[in-house]
Structures are given as C-alpha cells and as structure tokens.
Write a protein that holds these residues in place. Structure first.
Motif, PDB file in Angstrom:
ATOM      1  N   THR A 159      -3.422   0.791  -9.231  1.00  8.35           N
ATOM      2  CA  THR A 159      -3.817  -0.289  -8.323  1.00  8.35           C
ATOM      3  C   THR A 159      -4.210  -1.527  -9.112  1.00  8.35           C
ATOM      4  O   THR A 159      -5.058  -1.473 -10.011  1.00  8.35           O
ATOM      5  CB  THR A 159      -4.999   0.164  -7.446  1.00  8.35           C
ATOM      6  OG1 THR A 159      -4.568   1.230  -6.598  1.00  8.35           O
ATOM      7  CG2 THR A 159      -5.512  -0.985  -6.589  1.00  8.35           C
ATOM      8  N   ALA A 160      -3.562  -2.657  -8.814  1.00  9.51           N
ATOM      9  CA  ALA A 160      -3.795  -3.896  -9.536  1.00  9.51           C
ATOM     10  C   ALA A 160      -2.941  -4.997  -8.920  1.00  9.51           C
ATOM     11  O   ALA A 160      -2.064  -4.734  -8.090  1.00  9.51           O
ATOM     12  CB  ALA A 160      -3.429  -3.744 -11.011  1.00  9.51           C
ATOM     13  N   THR A 168      -1.518  -1.414  -4.168  1.00  9.50           N
ATOM     14  CA  THR A 168      -2.666  -0.554  -3.884  1.00  9.50           C
ATOM     15  C   THR A 168      -2.173   0.868  -3.701  1.00  9.50           C
ATOM     16  O   THR A 168      -1.328   1.120  -2.839  1.00  9.50           O
ATOM     17  CB  THR A 168      -3.417  -1.022  -2.633  1.00  9.50           C
ATOM     18  OG1 THR A 168      -3.805  -2.382  -2.782  1.00  9.50           O
ATOM     19  CG2 THR A 168      -4.659  -0.168  -2.413  1.00  9.50           C
ATOM     20  N   VAL A 169      -2.706   1.782  -4.504  1.00  8.44           N
ATOM     21  CA  VAL A 169      -2.312   3.184  -4.432  1.00  8.44           C
ATOM     22  C   VAL A 169      -3.514   3.984  -3.933  1.00  8.44           C
ATOM     23  O   VAL A 169      -4.567   4.012  -4.582  1.00  8.44           O
ATOM     24  CB  VAL A 169      -1.852   3.714  -5.796  1.00  8.44           C
ATOM     25  CG1 VAL A 169      -1.352   5.151  -5.657  1.00  8.44           C
ATOM     26  CG2 VAL A 169      -0.760   2.819  -6.368  1.00  8.44           C
ATOM     27  N   SER A 170      -3.354   4.612  -2.794  1.00  5.50           N
ATOM     28  CA  SER A 170      -4.445   5.377  -2.206  1.00  5.50           C
ATOM     29  C   SER A 170      -4.353   6.841  -2.635  1.00  5.50           C
ATOM     30  O   SER A 170      -3.266   7.376  -2.842  1.00  5.50           O
ATOM     31  CB  SER A 170      -4.396   5.287  -0.689  1.00  5.50           C
ATOM     32  OG  SER A 170      -3.193   5.849  -0.200  1.00  5.50           O
ATOM     33  N   LEU A 227       0.848  -1.192   0.000  1.00  3.39           N
ATOM     34  CA  LEU A 227       0.000   0.000   0.000  1.00  3.39           C
ATOM     35  C   LEU A 227       0.881   1.238   0.000  1.00  3.39           C
ATOM     36  O   LEU A 227       1.803   1.358   0.824  1.00  3.39           O
ATOM     37  CB  LEU A 227      -0.900  -0.012   1.232  1.00  3.39           C
ATOM     38  CG  LEU A 227      -1.764   1.230   1.472  1.00  3.39           C
ATOM     39  CD1 LEU A 227      -2.778   1.402   0.339  1.00  3.39           C
ATOM     40  CD2 LEU A 227      -2.467   1.131   2.816  1.00  3.39           C
ATOM     41  N   VAL A 228       0.604   2.148  -0.923  1.00  2.00           N
ATOM     42  CA  VAL A 228       1.389   3.379  -1.033  1.00  2.00           C
ATOM     43  C   VAL A 228       0.454   4.523  -1.383  1.00  2.00           C
ATOM     44  O   VAL A 228      -0.581   4.315  -2.029  1.00  2.00           O
ATOM     45  CB  VAL A 228       2.506   3.210  -2.086  1.00  2.00           C
ATOM     46  CG1 VAL A 228       1.934   2.989  -3.469  1.00  2.00           C
ATOM     47  CG2 VAL A 228       3.466   4.381  -2.067  1.00  2.00           C
ATOM     48  N   LEU A 266       7.282   2.313  -5.470  1.00  4.96           N
ATOM     49  CA  LEU A 266       7.473   0.937  -5.056  1.00  4.96           C
ATOM     50  C   LEU A 266       8.412   0.268  -6.047  1.00  4.96           C
ATOM     51  O   LEU A 266       8.451   0.671  -7.221  1.00  4.96           O
ATOM     52  CB  LEU A 266       6.157   0.153  -5.043  1.00  4.96           C
ATOM     53  CG  LEU A 266       5.207   0.300  -3.858  1.00  4.96           C
ATOM     54  CD1 LEU A 266       3.925  -0.481  -4.135  1.00  4.96           C
ATOM     55  CD2 LEU A 266       5.844  -0.149  -2.568  1.00  4.96           C
ATOM     56  N   ARG A 267       9.112  -0.755  -5.587  1.00  2.18           N
ATOM     57  CA  ARG A 267       9.912  -1.560  -6.497  1.00  2.18           C
ATOM     58  C   ARG A 267       9.480  -3.008  -6.374  1.00  2.18           C
ATOM     59  O   ARG A 267       9.550  -3.599  -5.293  1.00  2.18           O
ATOM     60  CB  ARG A 267      11.408  -1.445  -6.209  1.00  2.18           C
ATOM     61  CG  ARG A 267      12.235  -2.128  -7.306  1.00  2.18           C
ATOM     62  CD  ARG A 267      13.731  -1.967  -7.107  1.00  2.18           C
ATOM     63  NE  ARG A 267      14.263  -2.912  -6.127  1.00  2.18           N
ATOM     64  CZ  ARG A 267      15.528  -3.294  -6.094  1.00  2.18           C
ATOM     65  NH1 ARG A 267      16.387  -2.820  -6.985  1.00  2.18           N
ATOM     66  NH2 ARG A 267      15.955  -4.136  -5.170  1.00  2.18           N
TER      67      ARG A 267
END
Length: 125
Positions: free
Chosen positions: A90-91, A122-124, A10-11, A17-18
């Motif tokens: 997000t996927a 997941t990208v908020s 989650l970011v 992210l890597r």
C-alpha cells in the motif's frame, strides 16, 4: 514533459493490479523509466525500472518475483504488473523518467528528472 500514472485502486491481499505511466512531451524511447512508491513519513522506495531499450529491467528486493515492468514505446507507456499483492505494498506509486540514467543510479530518486503525480494503491488484508 508530462507523466501520467494511472491504474491504482483498492485490492485484496493476493490480488493483482496493473499500473500505467503515459508520457508526453518527450522522445519516450530515449528515456529510462522507473516506478517508486511512497507512504506518509517515509522516503520514496524504488520499485522497478526499465531501460530505454526495454532490454534491461531492475527491481527492488521487496517486489522481486511479484512485479513486472514493461514498456510499449509505440504507445509512450510503461506498465507495472503487480501480482500477489500484500498490505505492505500500500502506497502512492509514482513513475519517473530520465534520459541519461546510469545503472548504478537506477534506485535513487534524485537520479530522475521528470515525475508523475502518483496513483494510490491500497491492499487490504
């Protein structure tokens, strides 16, 4: 052959992210590797690919300029560096490998023989 994807999480939007895709059971340097992503109810979307030599990389239009794919053949691993993440990123991200990939088929999921289990990003907002 096993492909193990990891690094999801989650970011917040704008973050990074890597992802990693670790391969075993194959001569890794002989395979081209790609990342695809999928959300429920939709087809898998091509994200990025890297040829076996590492000299050629390809990106889906929605991630160009934000994502970067690379590989370390000594570690049998491909990486996907994802920057400036958006909620629409997000996927579940899957890595895939193929030995005889041709350039014209890079973006087609059916071109790949081997698939990993996927890692959720997941990208908020």
């Amino acid at each position: 052959v096993q492909l193990q994807a990891s690094g999801g999480g989650l970011v917040q939007a704008g973050g990074s992210l890597r992802l990693s895709c670790a391969a075993s059971g194959l001569t890794f340097s002989a395979y081209s590797v790609a990342w695809f992503r999928q959300v429920p109810g939709k087809d898998r979307e091509f994200v990025a690919a890297i040829k076996r030599s590492g000299g050629s990389t390809y990106y889906g239009d929605s991630v160009k300029g934000r994502f970067a794919i690379s590989r370390d053949n000594a570690k049998n691993t491909v990486y996907l560096q994802m920057n400036s993440l958006k909620p629409e990123d997000t996927a579940v991200y899957h890595c895939a490998a193929d030995r005889d990939l041709i350039t014209s088929s890079i973006g087609r999921a059916e071109s790949y023989d081997y698939w990993g289990q996927g890692t959720l990003v997941t990208v908020s907002s």
